[in-house]
Design an enzyme around this catalytic site. Sequence first.
Site, PDB file in Angstrom:
ATOM      1  N   THR A 134       0.798  -1.225   0.000  1.00 40.90           N
ATOM      2  CA  THR A 134       0.000   0.000   0.000  1.00 40.90           C
ATOM      3  C   THR A 134       0.834   1.279   0.000  1.00 40.90           C
ATOM      4  O   THR A 134       1.925   1.333   0.586  1.00 40.90           O
ATOM      5  CB  THR A 134      -0.927   0.033   1.237  1.00 40.90           C
ATOM      6  N   GLU A 136       0.184   3.616   1.807  1.00 42.97           N
ATOM      7  CA  GLU A 136       0.280   4.030   3.219  1.00 42.97           C
ATOM      8  C   GLU A 136       1.697   3.820   3.759  1.00 42.97           C
ATOM      9  O   GLU A 136       2.076   4.442   4.750  1.00 42.97           O
ATOM     10  CB  GLU A 136      -0.702   3.235   4.074  1.00 42.97           C
ATOM     11  N   TYR A 157      -1.487   0.230  10.764  1.00 40.58           N
ATOM     12  CA  TYR A 157      -1.764  -0.451   9.486  1.00 40.58           C
ATOM     13  C   TYR A 157      -0.571  -0.303   8.529  1.00 40.58           C
ATOM     14  O   TYR A 157      -0.103  -1.287   7.941  1.00 40.58           O
ATOM     15  CB  TYR A 157      -3.031   0.135   8.853  1.00 40.58           C
ATOM     16  N   LYS A 161       1.815  -3.294   7.104  1.00 43.17           N
ATOM     17  CA  LYS A 161       1.967  -3.551   5.665  1.00 43.17           C
ATOM     18  C   LYS A 161       3.438  -3.474   5.240  1.00 43.17           C
ATOM     19  O   LYS A 161       3.860  -4.163   4.318  1.00 43.17           O
ATOM     20  CB  LYS A 161       1.129  -2.552   4.861  1.00 43.17           C
TER      21      LYS A 161
HETATM   22  P1  NAP Z   1     -11.240  -5.016   2.181  1.00 43.38           P
HETATM   23  O1  NAP Z   1     -12.443  -4.737   1.352  1.00 43.38           O
HETATM   24  O2  NAP Z   1     -11.143  -4.481   3.559  1.00 43.38           O
HETATM   25  O3  NAP Z   1     -11.068  -6.610   2.231  1.00 43.38           O
HETATM   26  C1  NAP Z   1     -10.234  -7.231   3.159  1.00 43.38           C
HETATM   27  C2  NAP Z   1     -10.456  -8.723   3.080  1.00 43.38           C
HETATM   28  O4  NAP Z   1      -9.627  -9.373   4.048  1.00 43.38           O
HETATM   29  C3  NAP Z   1     -11.893  -9.176   3.376  1.00 43.38           C
HETATM   30  O5  NAP Z   1     -12.214 -10.261   2.537  1.00 43.38           O
HETATM   31  C4  NAP Z   1     -11.808  -9.644   4.810  1.00 43.38           C
HETATM   32  O6  NAP Z   1     -12.785 -10.593   5.162  1.00 43.38           O
HETATM   33  C5  NAP Z   1     -10.429 -10.299   4.776  1.00 43.38           C
HETATM   34  N1  NAP Z   1      -9.862 -10.540   6.090  1.00 43.38           N
HETATM   35  C6  NAP Z   1      -9.740  -9.662   7.128  1.00 43.38           C
HETATM   36  N2  NAP Z   1      -9.156 -10.262   8.171  1.00 43.38           N
HETATM   37  C7  NAP Z   1      -8.916 -11.543   7.794  1.00 43.38           C
HETATM   38  C8  NAP Z   1      -8.348 -12.671   8.445  1.00 43.38           C
HETATM   39  N3  NAP Z   1      -7.911 -12.609   9.712  1.00 43.38           N
HETATM   40  N4  NAP Z   1      -8.252 -13.830   7.753  1.00 43.38           N
HETATM   41  C9  NAP Z   1      -8.715 -13.927   6.485  1.00 43.38           C
HETATM   42  N5  NAP Z   1      -9.272 -12.908   5.836  1.00 43.38           N
HETATM   43  C10 NAP Z   1      -9.367 -11.731   6.481  1.00 43.38           C
HETATM   44  O7  NAP Z   1      -9.921  -4.532   1.415  1.00 43.38           O
HETATM   45  P2  NAP Z   1      -9.707  -4.193  -0.135  1.00 43.38           P
HETATM   46  O8  NAP Z   1      -9.987  -2.752  -0.354  1.00 43.38           O
HETATM   47  O9  NAP Z   1     -10.363  -5.226  -0.966  1.00 43.38           O
HETATM   48  O10 NAP Z   1      -8.124  -4.351  -0.234  1.00 43.38           O
HETATM   49  C11 NAP Z   1      -7.535  -5.620  -0.520  1.00 43.38           C
HETATM   50  C12 NAP Z   1      -6.118  -5.634   0.029  1.00 43.38           C
HETATM   51  O11 NAP Z   1      -5.366  -4.593  -0.597  1.00 43.38           O
HETATM   52  C13 NAP Z   1      -6.005  -5.382   1.523  1.00 43.38           C
HETATM   53  O12 NAP Z   1      -4.910  -6.137   1.989  1.00 43.38           O
HETATM   54  C14 NAP Z   1      -5.698  -3.901   1.626  1.00 43.38           C
HETATM   55  O13 NAP Z   1      -5.008  -3.623   2.811  1.00 43.38           O
HETATM   56  C15 NAP Z   1      -4.833  -3.707   0.404  1.00 43.38           C
HETATM   57  N6  NAP Z   1      -4.864  -2.383  -0.187  1.00 43.38           N
HETATM   58  C16 NAP Z   1      -6.060  -1.799  -0.490  1.00 43.38           C
HETATM   59  C17 NAP Z   1      -6.081  -0.550  -1.086  1.00 43.38           C
HETATM   60  C18 NAP Z   1      -7.383   0.136  -1.428  1.00 43.38           C
HETATM   61  O14 NAP Z   1      -7.346   1.353  -1.655  1.00 43.38           O
HETATM   62  N7  NAP Z   1      -8.488  -0.584  -1.524  1.00 43.38           N
HETATM   63  C19 NAP Z   1      -4.859   0.093  -1.404  1.00 43.38           C
HETATM   64  C20 NAP Z   1      -3.669  -0.550  -1.087  1.00 43.38           C
HETATM   65  C21 NAP Z   1      -3.676  -1.800  -0.502  1.00 43.38           C
HETATM   66  P3  NAP Z   1     -14.269 -10.132   5.674  1.00 43.38           P
HETATM   67  O15 NAP Z   1     -15.038  -9.851   4.399  1.00 43.38           O
HETATM   68  O16 NAP Z   1     -14.730 -11.324   6.408  1.00 43.38           O
HETATM   69  O17 NAP Z   1     -14.077  -8.916   6.511  1.00 43.38           O
HETATM   70  N1  GDD Z   2     -12.480   6.817   6.572  1.00 44.74           N
HETATM   71  C1  GDD Z   2     -12.636   8.142   6.698  1.00 44.74           C
HETATM   72  N2  GDD Z   2     -13.792   8.626   7.251  1.00 44.74           N
HETATM   73  N3  GDD Z   2     -11.653   8.959   6.272  1.00 44.74           N
HETATM   74  C2  GDD Z   2     -11.859  10.296   6.379  1.00 44.74           C
HETATM   75  C3  GDD Z   2     -13.029  10.839   6.921  1.00 44.74           C
HETATM   76  C4  GDD Z   2     -14.037   9.966   7.390  1.00 44.74           C
HETATM   77  O1  GDD Z   2     -15.084  10.373   7.885  1.00 44.74           O
HETATM   78  N4  GDD Z   2     -12.930  12.202   6.863  1.00 44.74           N
HETATM   79  C5  GDD Z   2     -11.748  12.488   6.305  1.00 44.74           C
HETATM   80  N5  GDD Z   2     -11.088  11.333   6.025  1.00 44.74           N
HETATM   81  C6  GDD Z   2      -9.738  11.253   5.444  1.00 44.74           C
HETATM   82  C7  GDD Z   2      -8.773  10.371   6.219  1.00 44.74           C
HETATM   83  O2  GDD Z   2      -8.241  11.060   7.349  1.00 44.74           O
HETATM   84  C8  GDD Z   2      -7.740  10.095   5.139  1.00 44.74           C
HETATM   85  O3  GDD Z   2      -6.796  11.137   5.100  1.00 44.74           O
HETATM   86  C9  GDD Z   2      -8.551  10.094   3.847  1.00 44.74           C
HETATM   87  O4  GDD Z   2      -9.817  10.664   4.163  1.00 44.74           O
HETATM   88  C10 GDD Z   2      -8.785   8.710   3.232  1.00 44.74           C
HETATM   89  O5  GDD Z   2      -9.285   7.862   4.244  1.00 44.74           O
HETATM   90  P1  GDD Z   2      -9.809   6.371   3.902  1.00 44.74           P
HETATM   91  O6  GDD Z   2     -10.832   6.426   2.841  1.00 44.74           O
HETATM   92  O7  GDD Z   2     -10.169   5.734   5.190  1.00 44.74           O
HETATM   93  O8  GDD Z   2      -8.546   5.679   3.220  1.00 44.74           O
HETATM   94  P2  GDD Z   2      -7.008   5.643   3.635  1.00 44.74           P
HETATM   95  O9  GDD Z   2      -6.271   6.497   2.634  1.00 44.74           O
HETATM   96  O10 GDD Z   2      -6.800   5.941   5.052  1.00 44.74           O
HETATM   97  O11 GDD Z   2      -6.654   4.112   3.419  1.00 44.74           O
HETATM   98  C11 GDD Z   2      -7.122   3.394   2.280  1.00 44.74           C
HETATM   99  O12 GDD Z   2      -6.156   3.487   1.244  1.00 44.74           O
HETATM  100  C12 GDD Z   2      -4.907   2.868   1.534  1.00 44.74           C
HETATM  101  C13 GDD Z   2      -4.000   3.088   0.316  1.00 44.74           C
HETATM  102  O13 GDD Z   2      -3.424   4.365   0.385  1.00 44.74           O
HETATM  103  C14 GDD Z   2      -7.372   1.952   2.711  1.00 44.74           C
HETATM  104  O14 GDD Z   2      -8.010   1.256   1.653  1.00 44.74           O
HETATM  105  C15 GDD Z   2      -6.076   1.234   3.010  1.00 44.74           C
HETATM  106  O15 GDD Z   2      -6.343  -0.160   3.224  1.00 44.74           O
HETATM  107  C16 GDD Z   2      -5.138   1.389   1.796  1.00 44.74           C
HETATM  108  O16 GDD Z   2      -3.932   0.710   2.013  1.00 44.74           O
END
Ligand code: NAP
Ligand code: GDD
Length: 331
Positions: A134, A136, A157, A161
């Site tokens: 990520t 992050e 987190y 990662k």
């Molecule tokens: P998500 O919607 O939060 O999905 C996370 C998945 O992990 C869900 O299927 C969840 O299961 C499963 N999980 C959580 N704890 C677990 C455990 N102990 N054992 C087995 N499975 C578990 O995340 P996503 O947005 O699809 O992201 C996929 C991956 O990419 C994650 O690793 C995330 O950190 C990473 N990532 C995401 C982003 C983004 O912007 N979306 C960016 C960079 C990296 P449940 O459905 O049961 O909760």
């Molecule tokens: N969730 C959330 N809720 N975020 C908020 C809010 C709120 O009400 N208001 C402002 N924010 C701001 C957070 O402080 C952050 O700076 C930004 O919105 C994005 O927050 P999220 O959507 O929660 O995503 P993230 O950037 O912290 O993390 C996501 O992206 C990462 C990749 O850069 C997650 O998907 C991570 O799993 C992923 O790795």
Amino acid sequence: MTAKKALITGISGQDGSYLTELLLAKDYEVHGIVRHTSSLIANTSRLAPVYQDPHESGRRLFLHKGDVTDAGLLVNLIRDIRPEEIYNLAAQSHVRVSFDLPDYTANVTALGAIRLLEAVRASGIDTRVYQASTSEMFGLTAPPQDERAPFHPRSPYGIAKLFAHWSTVNYRESYGMFAVSGIAFNHESPRRGETFVTRKITRAVARIKAGIEKRVYLGNLDAVRDWGYAPEYVEAMWLMLQHSEPVDYVVATGRSATVRDFAEAAFAHAGLDWRDHVEHDDRYERPADVPELIGDPSKIAREIGWKAKVHWDELARIMVDADRAALGEGA
Ligand code: NAP
Ligand code: GDD
């Protein structure tokens, strides 16, 4: 010819569900690990479009109950399935939540990855591993962030990662494993979890437009993110595992907006003014936030031909339309 087999941890998440669709369309046999819950057999709502009943013949999607905190389960599953590709998407993926549950986040998000890599080694099979890393991990490092940018994570987190990322690199260097890390920037979709900021906003827009709610409470509006479209990001994951060499890539759009910009665009798409409906609540602020993430995706474009097509403003429209359609509203 026998179908290629893939194992996905986190199959029930946003990315897991899109990746499953992509791999099934490419004729893979897809196996996924789903968690046990007390109220359902498993949380599989995002997999509804492709879910196959276990009694169907010729089925290509197999769900296995499990958890990345259970090392023995991972070894047994990998040994039994013998997948050619493994996608480690399982994580406690919410940054704010990781401040409240640091120990748990480390166990799932950091140790889960090394358990999986060890399970691959213990099972002795030849498989390719994708680790969902990520942006992050860059945290406080100024943009644009590319593969050479220093890491400075700002949350439990991000730290978890980073451990998983370096474990992936280490298993590649130590054991010659085809293990790669995709350093993905934020990617969203109508399947995004409802507490991430984009989906929280677009869901609120739909509900406010429908007269169900009046306002939405947010935290830091100044944060800058490089938001892309999740179905495109799972293609990048797949491409990385088809590459001739195991290489880590930044996966990003290269464009960015503030949370405020995203809110403004999302409300405007429904004919609303965000200033009438967005209020501040401290509880959504983080002990330390990541101010600015803007990826430089030139390496992945140059070497494996992946390029984002959907940018944040179109993404806001896609998500608002989907949330409105779910309420039976909109065009
Ligand atoms: P998500 O919607 O939060 O999905 C996370 C998945 O992990 C869900 O299927 C969840 O299961 C499963 N999980 C959580 N704890 C677990 C455990 N102990 N054992 C087995 N499975 C578990 O995340 P996503 O947005 O699809 O992201 C996929 C991956 O990419 C994650 O690793 C995330 O950190 C990473 N990532 C995401 C982003 C983004 O912007 N979306 C960016 C960079 C990296 P449940 O459905 O049961 O909760
Ligand atoms: N969730 C959330 N809720 N975020 C908020 C809010 C709120 O009400 N208001 C402002 N924010 C701001 C957070 O402080 C952050 O700076 C930004 O919105 C994005 O927050 P999220 O959507 O929660 O995503 P993230 O950037 O912290 O993390 C996501 O992206 C990462 C990749 O850069 C997650 O998907 C991570 O799993 C992923 O790795």
